[in-house]
Design a protein around this motif. Structure first.
Motif, mmCIF file in Angstrom:
data_model
loop_
_atom_site.group_PDB
_atom_site.id
_atom_site.type_symbol
_atom_site.label_atom_id
_atom_site.label_comp_id
_atom_site.label_asym_id
_atom_site.label_seq_id
_atom_site.Cartn_x
_atom_site.Cartn_y
_atom_site.Cartn_z
ATOM 1 N N PRO A 67 13.579 -3.380 3.005
ATOM 2 C CA PRO A 67 12.842 -2.633 1.996
ATOM 3 C C PRO A 67 12.761 -1.136 2.294
ATOM 4 N N PHE A 68 12.776 -0.361 1.248
ATOM 5 C CA PHE A 68 12.597 1.104 1.271
ATOM 6 C C PHE A 68 13.771 1.846 1.908
ATOM 7 N N ASN A 69 14.829 1.123 2.208
ATOM 8 C CA ASN A 69 16.035 1.752 2.761
ATOM 9 C C ASN A 69 17.222 1.568 1.827
ATOM 10 N N GLU B 42 3.665 8.690 -9.396
ATOM 11 C CA GLU B 42 3.311 7.412 -10.042
ATOM 12 C C GLU B 42 4.338 6.322 -9.739
ATOM 13 N N ASP B 43 5.623 6.737 -9.641
ATOM 14 C CA ASP B 43 6.676 5.755 -9.364
ATOM 15 C C ASP B 43 6.481 5.078 -8.008
ATOM 16 N N GLY B 44 5.846 5.805 -7.110
ATOM 17 C CA GLY B 44 5.639 5.237 -5.773
ATOM 18 C C GLY B 44 4.359 4.416 -5.673
ATOM 19 N N ALA B 45 3.496 4.545 -6.684
ATOM 20 C CA ALA B 45 2.165 3.922 -6.609
ATOM 21 C C ALA B 45 2.184 2.414 -6.337
ATOM 22 N N PRO B 46 3.034 1.623 -7.015
ATOM 23 C CA PRO B 46 2.976 0.172 -6.780
ATOM 24 C C PRO B 46 3.314 -0.225 -5.350
ATOM 25 N N TYR B 47 3.988 0.665 -4.634
ATOM 26 C CA TYR B 47 4.488 0.311 -3.296
ATOM 27 C C TYR B 47 3.601 0.841 -2.180
ATOM 28 N N ARG B 48 2.566 1.627 -2.545
ATOM 29 C CA ARG B 48 1.828 2.395 -1.538
ATOM 30 C C ARG B 48 1.300 1.530 -0.390
ATOM 31 N N ARG B 49 0.676 0.418 -0.754
ATOM 32 C CA ARG B 49 0.097 -0.436 0.288
ATOM 33 C C ARG B 49 1.202 -0.969 1.213
ATOM 34 N N TYR B 50 2.316 -1.368 0.587
ATOM 35 C CA TYR B 50 3.419 -1.945 1.376
ATOM 36 C C TYR B 50 4.082 -0.869 2.251
ATOM 37 N N LYS C 174 2.560 1.594 3.570
ATOM 38 C CA LYS C 174 1.671 1.832 4.709
ATOM 39 C C LYS C 174 1.898 0.745 5.775
ATOM 40 N N ASP C 175 1.947 -0.495 5.324
ATOM 41 C CA ASP C 175 2.184 -1.607 6.264
ATOM 42 C C ASP C 175 3.547 -1.459 6.947
ATOM 43 N N TYR C 176 4.534 -1.107 6.145
ATOM 44 C CA TYR C 176 5.889 -0.929 6.683
ATOM 45 C C TYR C 176 5.876 0.171 7.748
ATOM 46 N N GLY C 177 5.158 1.273 7.416
ATOM 47 C CA GLY C 177 5.096 2.420 8.340
ATOM 48 C C GLY C 177 4.514 2.014 9.675
ATOM 49 N N SER C 178 3.401 1.264 9.648
ATOM 50 C CA SER C 178 2.784 0.930 10.937
ATOM 51 C C SER C 178 3.633 -0.077 11.709
ATOM 52 N N VAL D 80 13.357 -18.850 4.717
ATOM 53 C CA VAL D 80 12.905 -18.397 6.046
ATOM 54 C C VAL D 80 13.282 -16.929 6.236
ATOM 55 N N TYR D 81 14.500 -16.618 5.845
ATOM 56 C CA TYR D 81 14.982 -15.233 5.994
ATOM 57 C C TYR D 81 14.119 -14.274 5.166
ATOM 58 N N LEU D 82 13.855 -14.660 3.921
ATOM 59 C CA LEU D 82 13.035 -13.815 3.041
ATOM 60 C C LEU D 82 11.649 -13.601 3.626
ATOM 61 N N SER D 83 11.090 -14.643 4.187
ATOM 62 C CA SER D 83 9.738 -14.499 4.708
ATOM 63 C C SER D 83 9.738 -13.601 5.952
ATOM 64 N N LEU D 84 10.813 -13.683 6.758
ATOM 65 C CA LEU D 84 10.894 -12.798 7.933
ATOM 66 C C LEU D 84 11.004 -11.331 7.515
ATOM 67 N N VAL D 85 11.872 -11.051 6.541
ATOM 68 C CA VAL D 85 12.016 -9.654 6.083
ATOM 69 C C VAL D 85 10.726 -9.223 5.387
ATOM 70 N N GLY D 86 10.103 -10.157 4.656
ATOM 71 C CA GLY D 86 8.857 -9.855 3.952
ATOM 72 C C GLY D 86 7.756 -9.402 4.895
ATOM 73 N N ARG D 87 7.796 -9.905 6.121
ATOM 74 C CA ARG D 87 6.770 -9.513 7.094
ATOM 75 C C ARG D 87 6.816 -8.026 7.415
ATOM 76 N N ALA D 88 7.959 -7.410 7.120
ATOM 77 C CA ALA D 88 8.062 -5.965 7.372
ATOM 78 C C ALA D 88 7.178 -5.179 6.407
ATOM 79 N N VAL D 89 6.848 -5.774 5.268
ATOM 80 C CA VAL D 89 6.073 -5.018 4.282
ATOM 81 C C VAL D 89 4.705 -5.627 3.968
ATOM 82 N N ARG D 90 4.478 -6.819 4.483
ATOM 83 C CA ARG D 90 3.172 -7.437 4.202
ATOM 84 C C ARG D 90 2.505 -7.826 5.511
#
Ligand SMILES: NC(=O)c1ccc[n+]([C@@H]2O[C@H](COP(=O)([O-])OP(=O)(O)OC[C@H]3O[C@@H](n4cnc5c(N)ncnc54)[C@H](OP(=O)(O)O)[C@@H]3O)[C@@H](O)[C@H]2O)c1
Length: 281
Positions: free
Chosen positions: A149-151, A204-212, A214-218, A270-280
């Protein structure tokens, strides 16, 4: 091993993987031409090389421009010897959700990471084919094999480079020119400092992703602590170019090996959930 009468030209050599590779190859007797967009940025590398008596010559080469490129390459060949190995290393990351990426930002990303490499390859090929030997090393990434995500911009540019390399290796095989793709994982370089963030990320385009975001950043900050010395990539490039029969792809680092393997072998969910952990969380 290919003959070693020519030089190794490395783009983006002022820092990170390019710089490490220039020094590592020169330490092992290869004559290296280290290219940078700005000659001044090579000062530190050149002084280290000259202090240690290593054969590294710095040249200014703007990979993003077409104008003057063939003259610059001719001058390199005339002054330092023919280009036997081209290492397409210059590159940067454009960060941001796809929705926030402006067309000009995307084009600039493709220009440096893909078009510049393609252009250089076209320029060096006639001499390599004429000699019946030569090696092209394209520095891709684990993100040339999997999307995260985000890349999206960076991933697209590296996928494009991988695709080009795949076709090219078949075309060049009967002509004696080898194509090698190097896929690093996470290395301690100037990459994060040079990363460009999409200008619209705060809009505004970035608004829906803001929380994710932040999680991705940390998560990414923590992940970055595991980044390794880029000399590991240099060693792999050295091994690949001196090999009589190099592989086509070299993954460097655990993240790269596991990322590629996981995407191929793990069940989709399984793969999706592993990558998903990067943003949630
Ligand atoms: N670090 C990692 O974890 C990692 C992982 C996978 C792949 N990679 C890839 O490895 C290669 C080297 O990156 P690095 O990690 O060593 O990063 P780096 O320290 O930032 O070095 C990249 C070099 O590329 C050149 N460059 C940067 N932005 C550019 C632009 N807009 N136009 C033209 N040239 C530009 C710069 O060279 P000059 O200023 O000298 O021209 C810079 O020294 C890149 O292709 C990158 O995608 C890195």
């Amino acid at each position: 091993m290919t003959g070693t009468d020519g030089v190794v030209l490395i783009t983006g050599a002022s820092s990170g993987i390019g710089r490490s590779t220039a020094l590592y190859l020169a330490e092992r007797g290869r004559r290296v031409v280290a290219a940078s967009r700005a000659r001044g940025r090579l000062a530190e590398l050149e002084s280290e090389a000259s202090r240690r008596g290593l054969p590294v010559a710095g040249v200014e080469l703007d990979v993003n421009g077409e104008a003057g490129l063939s003259e610059a390459l001719e001058a390199i060949a005339a002054e330092h010897g023919h280009i036997e190995v081209l290492v397409n290393n210059a590159g940067y990351g454009l960060f941001g959700p796809v929705q926030t990426l402006a067309s000009d930002e995307l084009r600039a990303q493709m220009e440096t990471n893909f078009f510049a490499a393609a252009r250089l390859i076209r320029q060096v090929l006639p001499a390599m084919i004429g000699k019946g030997r030569g090696t092209i090393v394209n520095v891709s990434s684990v993100l040339g094999r999997i999307g995260t995500p985000f890349n999206g911009a960076y991933v697209s540019s590296k996928f494009a480079l991988e695709g080009l390399s795949e076709s090219l290796r078949h075309e060049l095989r009967p002509l004696g020119v080898r194509v090698i793709v190097v896929e690093p994982g996470l290395f301690r370089t100037g990459f994060r400092d040079n990363q460009v963030t999409a200008a619209a990320i705060e809009s505004e385009d970035g608004a829906p992703y803001r929380r994710y975001l932040k999680d991705y950043g940390s998560r990414h900050d923590r992940f970055s602590l595991r980044a390794k010395d880029p000399v590991r990539v240099a060693k792999v490039i050295h091994r690949a170019i001196r090999s009589r029969r190099p592989r086509f792809r070299y993954q460097v680092g655990m993240e790269s090996r596991l990322g590629v393997l996981g995407s191929r072998l793990l069940p989709e969910r399984v793969y999706l959930s592993l990558v998903g952990r990067a943003v949630r969380r």
